[in-house]
Write a protein that holds these residues in place. Structure first.
Motif, PDB file in Angstrom:
ATOM      1  N   MET A 159      33.125  18.656  33.521  1.00 36.14           N
ATOM      2  CA  MET A 159      34.087  19.574  32.940  1.00 36.14           C
ATOM      3  C   MET A 159      33.397  20.722  32.211  1.00 36.14           C
ATOM      4  O   MET A 159      33.900  21.824  32.174  1.00 36.14           O
ATOM      5  N   MET A 160      32.237  20.470  31.655  1.00 40.01           N
ATOM      6  CA  MET A 160      31.528  21.477  30.881  1.00 40.01           C
ATOM      7  C   MET A 160      31.041  22.617  31.762  1.00 40.01           C
ATOM      8  O   MET A 160      30.992  23.765  31.318  1.00 40.01           O
ATOM      9  N   ILE A 161      30.701  22.332  33.008  1.00 36.58           N
ATOM     10  CA  ILE A 161      30.179  23.371  33.902  1.00 36.58           C
ATOM     11  C   ILE A 161      31.219  24.451  34.176  1.00 36.58           C
ATOM     12  O   ILE A 161      30.873  25.613  34.376  1.00 36.58           O
ATOM     13  N   TRP A 162      32.504  24.089  34.150  1.00 36.98           N
ATOM     14  CA  TRP A 162      33.549  25.062  34.447  1.00 36.98           C
ATOM     15  C   TRP A 162      33.648  26.134  33.375  1.00 36.98           C
ATOM     16  O   TRP A 162      34.018  27.266  33.661  1.00 36.98           O
ATOM     17  N   LYS A 163      33.317  25.793  32.124  1.00 34.86           N
ATOM     18  CA  LYS A 163      33.311  26.811  31.074  1.00 34.86           C
ATOM     19  C   LYS A 163      32.274  27.881  31.381  1.00 34.86           C
ATOM     20  O   LYS A 163      32.515  29.070  31.214  1.00 34.86           O
ATOM     21  N   TYR A 164      31.107  27.462  31.826  1.00 31.30           N
ATOM     22  CA  TYR A 164      30.053  28.414  32.167  1.00 31.30           C
ATOM     23  C   TYR A 164      30.421  29.245  33.391  1.00 31.30           C
ATOM     24  O   TYR A 164      30.168  30.451  33.426  1.00 31.30           O
TER      25      TYR A 164
ATOM     26  N   LEU B 241      34.008  39.845  26.458  1.00 32.21           N
ATOM     27  CA  LEU B 241      33.770  39.091  25.226  1.00 32.21           C
ATOM     28  C   LEU B 241      34.261  37.648  25.344  1.00 32.21           C
ATOM     29  O   LEU B 241      33.617  36.718  24.834  1.00 32.21           O
ATOM     30  N   LEU B 242      35.378  37.461  26.018  1.00 37.02           N
ATOM     31  CA  LEU B 242      35.866  36.102  26.254  1.00 37.02           C
ATOM     32  C   LEU B 242      34.895  35.331  27.144  1.00 37.02           C
ATOM     33  O   LEU B 242      34.621  34.151  26.896  1.00 37.02           O
ATOM     34  N   GLY B 243      34.355  36.000  28.158  1.00 39.02           N
ATOM     35  CA  GLY B 243      33.360  35.358  29.016  1.00 39.02           C
ATOM     36  C   GLY B 243      32.096  34.992  28.265  1.00 39.02           C
ATOM     37  O   GLY B 243      31.516  33.915  28.468  1.00 39.02           O
ATOM     38  N   ILE B 244      31.662  35.867  27.362  1.00 37.32           N
ATOM     39  CA  ILE B 244      30.480  35.558  26.550  1.00 37.32           C
ATOM     40  C   ILE B 244      30.763  34.379  25.633  1.00 37.32           C
ATOM     41  O   ILE B 244      29.931  33.483  25.469  1.00 37.32           O
ATOM     42  N   ALA B 245      31.953  34.349  25.038  1.00 34.93           N
ATOM     43  CA  ALA B 245      32.319  33.239  24.166  1.00 34.93           C
ATOM     44  C   ALA B 245      32.355  31.921  24.946  1.00 34.93           C
ATOM     45  O   ALA B 245      31.913  30.876  24.435  1.00 34.93           O
ATOM     46  N   LEU B 246      32.891  31.951  26.159  1.00 34.88           N
ATOM     47  CA  LEU B 246      32.907  30.731  26.974  1.00 34.88           C
ATOM     48  C   LEU B 246      31.502  30.304  27.347  1.00 34.88           C
ATOM     49  O   LEU B 246      31.188  29.100  27.337  1.00 34.88           O
ATOM     50  N   THR B 247      30.654  31.257  27.675  1.00 36.18           N
ATOM     51  CA  THR B 247      29.286  30.924  28.067  1.00 36.18           C
ATOM     52  C   THR B 247      28.506  30.353  26.895  1.00 36.18           C
ATOM     53  O   THR B 247      27.686  29.437  27.081  1.00 36.18           O
ATOM     54  N   LEU B 248      28.756  30.869  25.701  1.00 31.42           N
ATOM     55  CA  LEU B 248      28.035  30.376  24.526  1.00 31.42           C
ATOM     56  C   LEU B 248      28.716  29.147  23.906  1.00 31.42           C
ATOM     57  O   LEU B 248      28.290  28.690  22.845  1.00 31.42           O
ATOM     58  N   ASN B 249      29.731  28.637  24.580  1.00 29.96           N
ATOM     59  CA  ASN B 249      30.423  27.412  24.172  1.00 29.96           C
ATOM     60  C   ASN B 249      31.080  27.572  22.810  1.00 29.96           C
ATOM     61  O   ASN B 249      31.001  26.674  21.965  1.00 29.96           O
ATOM     62  N   ALA B 250      31.731  28.709  22.570  1.00 26.52           N
ATOM     63  CA  ALA B 250      32.395  28.963  21.302  1.00 26.52           C
ATOM     64  C   ALA B 250      33.753  28.240  21.205  1.00 26.52           C
ATOM     65  O   ALA B 250      34.295  28.100  20.120  1.00 26.52           O
ATOM     66  N   PHE B 251      34.278  27.788  22.321  1.00 30.67           N
ATOM     67  CA  PHE B 251      35.571  27.096  22.300  1.00 30.67           C
ATOM     68  C   PHE B 251      35.388  25.628  22.523  1.00 30.67           C
ATOM     69  O   PHE B 251      34.620  25.140  23.262  1.00 30.67           O
TER      70      PHE B 251
END
Length: 68
Positions: free
Chosen positions: A1-6, A58-68
């Motif tokens: 599941m974590m890979i989908w955030k990236y 910015l949303l993509g960067i936040a998802l990539t940096l695992n901010a959510f």
């Protein structure tokens, strides 16, 4: 599941950059080909297009940096 955030994060970054680049291309096209029949609201359209691309990036960067 974590890979989908990236995956969605990277896709968001690319889509946002694509949107911002197209905004600049549209500005150049309007500067070259715009005339009196060009809508006066085109500035708002370009600005919100750029803002949308920035927000998605910015949303993509936040998802990539695992901010959510």
């Amino acid at each position: 599941m974590m890979i989908w955030k990236y995956v969605f994060g990277v896709l968001g970054i690319f889509f946002g950059i694509y949107q911002m680049v197209n905004s600049f291309k549209y500005v150049k096209m309007i500067q070259k080909h715009g005339n009196k029949s060009t809508s006066s609201f085109v500035g708002y359209a370009v600005w919100y297009s750029f803002a949308f691309g920035l927000g998605i990036s910015l949303l993509g960067i936040a998802l990539t940096l695992n901010a959510f």
